[in-house]
Design an enzyme around this catalytic site. Structure first.
Site, PDB file in Angstrom:
ATOM      1  N   ASP A  27       0.744  -1.271   0.069  1.00 27.41           N
ATOM      2  CA  ASP A  27      -0.021  -0.033  -0.139  1.00 27.41           C
ATOM      3  C   ASP A  27       0.892   1.202  -0.216  1.00 27.41           C
ATOM      4  O   ASP A  27       1.848   1.281   0.639  1.00 27.41           O
ATOM      5  CB  ASP A  27      -0.974   0.022   1.227  1.00 27.41           C
ATOM      6  CG  ASP A  27      -1.915  -1.094   1.258  1.00 27.41           C
ATOM      7  OD1 ASP A  27      -2.250  -1.413   0.319  1.00 27.41           O
ATOM      8  OD2 ASP A  27      -1.859  -1.782   2.532  1.00 27.41           O
TER       9      ASP A  27
ATOM     10  N   ASP B 121      -0.068   4.826   0.736  1.00 30.01           N
ATOM     11  CA  ASP B 121      -0.897   5.821   0.971  1.00 30.01           C
ATOM     12  C   ASP B 121      -0.248   7.408   1.050  1.00 30.01           C
ATOM     13  O   ASP B 121       1.026   7.381   1.539  1.00 30.01           O
ATOM     14  CB  ASP B 121      -1.450   5.703   2.494  1.00 30.01           C
ATOM     15  CG  ASP B 121      -2.339   4.151   2.460  1.00 30.01           C
ATOM     16  OD1 ASP B 121      -2.637   3.887   1.268  1.00 30.01           O
ATOM     17  OD2 ASP B 121      -2.396   3.627   3.306  1.00 30.01           O
TER      18      ASP B 121
ATOM     19  N   ASP C 287      -2.739   5.722  14.684  1.00 27.18           N
ATOM     20  CA  ASP C 287      -2.869   4.925  15.659  1.00 27.18           C
ATOM     21  C   ASP C 287      -1.775   4.319  16.396  1.00 27.18           C
ATOM     22  O   ASP C 287      -1.429   4.376  17.542  1.00 27.18           O
ATOM     23  CB  ASP C 287      -3.767   3.573  15.055  1.00 27.18           C
ATOM     24  CG  ASP C 287      -3.171   2.990  13.813  1.00 27.18           C
ATOM     25  OD1 ASP C 287      -2.214   3.473  13.398  1.00 27.18           O
ATOM     26  OD2 ASP C 287      -3.936   2.273  13.347  1.00 27.18           O
TER      27      ASP C 287
END
Length: 446
Positions: free
Chosen positions: A57, A59, A143
């Site tokens: 990924d 991002d 997070d």
């Protein structure tokens, strides 16, 4: 997060390189920079490169708003209600671009009030989260420390806002901020902590781990559709067996499969745990060898023994036929399961086929074997039968599994012969005794 300014690693101090980044992600970064915006590769893309892994990924985080991003890219669509995101489409590849998030208590300080929306429920869970801020605030809102790492193509530096590189080196999963607050904001973070720990072979830090069991019930507030997405991430990533163990350890399995968790806890279904473990291991093996898998097979395996128990109870309590008992039990089990995970109908249909085939595979006389063999989901049903035979070790089930294994490897004429010999006993019957002819009496003389 105590750290107020980032640790900055220059080009010669880290392994992140443009050659390891998707060409499409680079296009997005360059265009945002050219338009005067700050833009960074963030999260898993940076983390995985630092771990020596190939990132999947890419991002991007930026100070451009979703509307400003959309104005720059014709191939952009805006998604999300909880937090507005921009998806830039390059064929099958999607580059996700998020605007820097800000703090909720700074909502009134937003320079663009028309853009701000934030809403929490009574449990502290964020329902909407469109609060924009600076890169520093964005890092604090992430997070885990290992995901608060930003790479810039403008100066080739890595910006570490939460000592993430130290946790990468010590292989530690650590939440940013107060764990109780962060889990209440989004209970799915408990599942993410487990998933990152198994995926990256890391350990969850004590302070991050401590509140999980206490706050586990918050997962009951997560919509079933989102729980389905989390199921896919946990069980179709090549780490299903490890994640299953962790869900059991933290007492979280019941928020995915309440009937299964109860049966395991009460030890009321003898084969269920070993059956599930073997199904998960086989799924991991297939994924790690780049073979196709379907979540329907796992759902069928997880719910097989609860379904059988439900059928037995209906047969004992009612006068239903075996077929009616099966479909009634199926409806009850699926209605209960859908309250936890919203299983799409296309997977429910495959689950039903796999279960129905377990009965069809026992009926092989005449043309039935060939009809079953031609069933579109025969292979899944056959694999399920093999799994049952392996776990239950029941001789008739093992014999049936072997018969179907042999049937597939033989030619048509041999297959017909195999069907003809069905029902013939292995031991010969004793030959019929010939009836003795009746004694005939001679006619009496006149």
């Amino acid at each position: 997060m105590k750290q107020t300014s980032p640790h900055v690693y220059t080009r010669d101090q880290h392994p992140v390189s443009r050659s390891l980044i998707s060409a499409n992600a680079l296009k997005v970064l360059y265009r945002l920079n050219k338009a005067g915006f700050d833009a960074y590769l963030v999260g898993g893309g940076v983390r995985d490169i630092l771990l020596g892994l190939a990132p999947k990924d890419f991002d991007i985080a930026t100070n451009a708003t979703p509307e400003e991003i959309k104005a720059l890219f014709r191939n952009c669509r805006l998604i999300g209600r909880r937090f507005r995101l921009a998806h830039i489409l390059f064929g099958r590849e999607i580059i996700e671009v998020a605007t820097f998030r800000g703090h909720h208590d700074s909502d009134e300080k937003q320079q663009k009030p028309c853009q701000k929306t934030s809403k929490q429920n009574e449990h502290g869970m964020l329902l909407r989260d469109n609060i924009y801020g600076s890169i520093e605030e964005d890092a604090e809102r992430r997070d885990f420390t290992i995901n608060a790492l930003y790479y810039s193509t403008a100066d080739f530096k890595v910006y570490d806002f939460a000592n993430g590189l130290a946790d990468i080196n010590s292989r530690t999963i650590r939440l940013i901020g107060d764990p109780q607050t962060r889990y209440r904001e989004d209970p799915v973070r408990m599942l993410r902590a487990i998933r990152f720990a198994t995926k990256l072979d890391m350990t969850i830090s004590p302070e991050t781990e401590q509140p999980i069991k206490e706050l586990a019930s918050l997962l009951g507030n997560i919509p079933p559709a989102r729980m389905f997405e989390e199921f896919l991430k946990l069980f179709l990533s090549g780490k299903a067996q490890a994640n299953y163990h962790q869900l059991n350890h933290y007492e979280l399995l019941k928020y995915f499969f309440p009937i299964v968790a109860q049966a395991i806890e009460q030890q009321s279904l003898p084969f269920i745990n070993s059956f599930i473990e073997t199904a998960l291991k086989n799924t991991d093996d297939r994924i790690n060898h780049n073979k196709r898998v379907t979540p329907a097979f796992l759902f069928a395996a997880l719910l097989w023994y609860p379904l059988q128990r439900q059928i037995e109870q209906l047969r004992e309590q009612t006068q239903l036929t075996p077929q009616d008992a099966f479909f009634n039990a199926l409806g009850e089990i699926m209605a209960e399961q859908q309250r936890s995970i919203a299983i799409p109908k296309r997977f429910q249909a495959v689950m039903k086929d796999i279960w129905v085939l377990q009965d069809k595979l026992t009926k092989r006389e005449g043309k039935k074997a060939f009809k079953t063999f031609e069933h579109p989901k025969f292979r899944a049903g056959y694999d399920f039968l093999l799994l049952r035979a392996e776990i239950e070790q029941e001789p008739k089930l093992q014999e049936l599994a072997k018969w179907w294994t042999d049937f597939q490897t033989n030619n048509h004429e041999t297959q017909k012969q195999m069907i003809k010999t069905l029902g013939r006993p292995s031991a010969r019957r004793s030959p019929r005794k010939r009836r003795k002819p009746r004694a005939t009496t001679a006619p009496s003389k006149p």
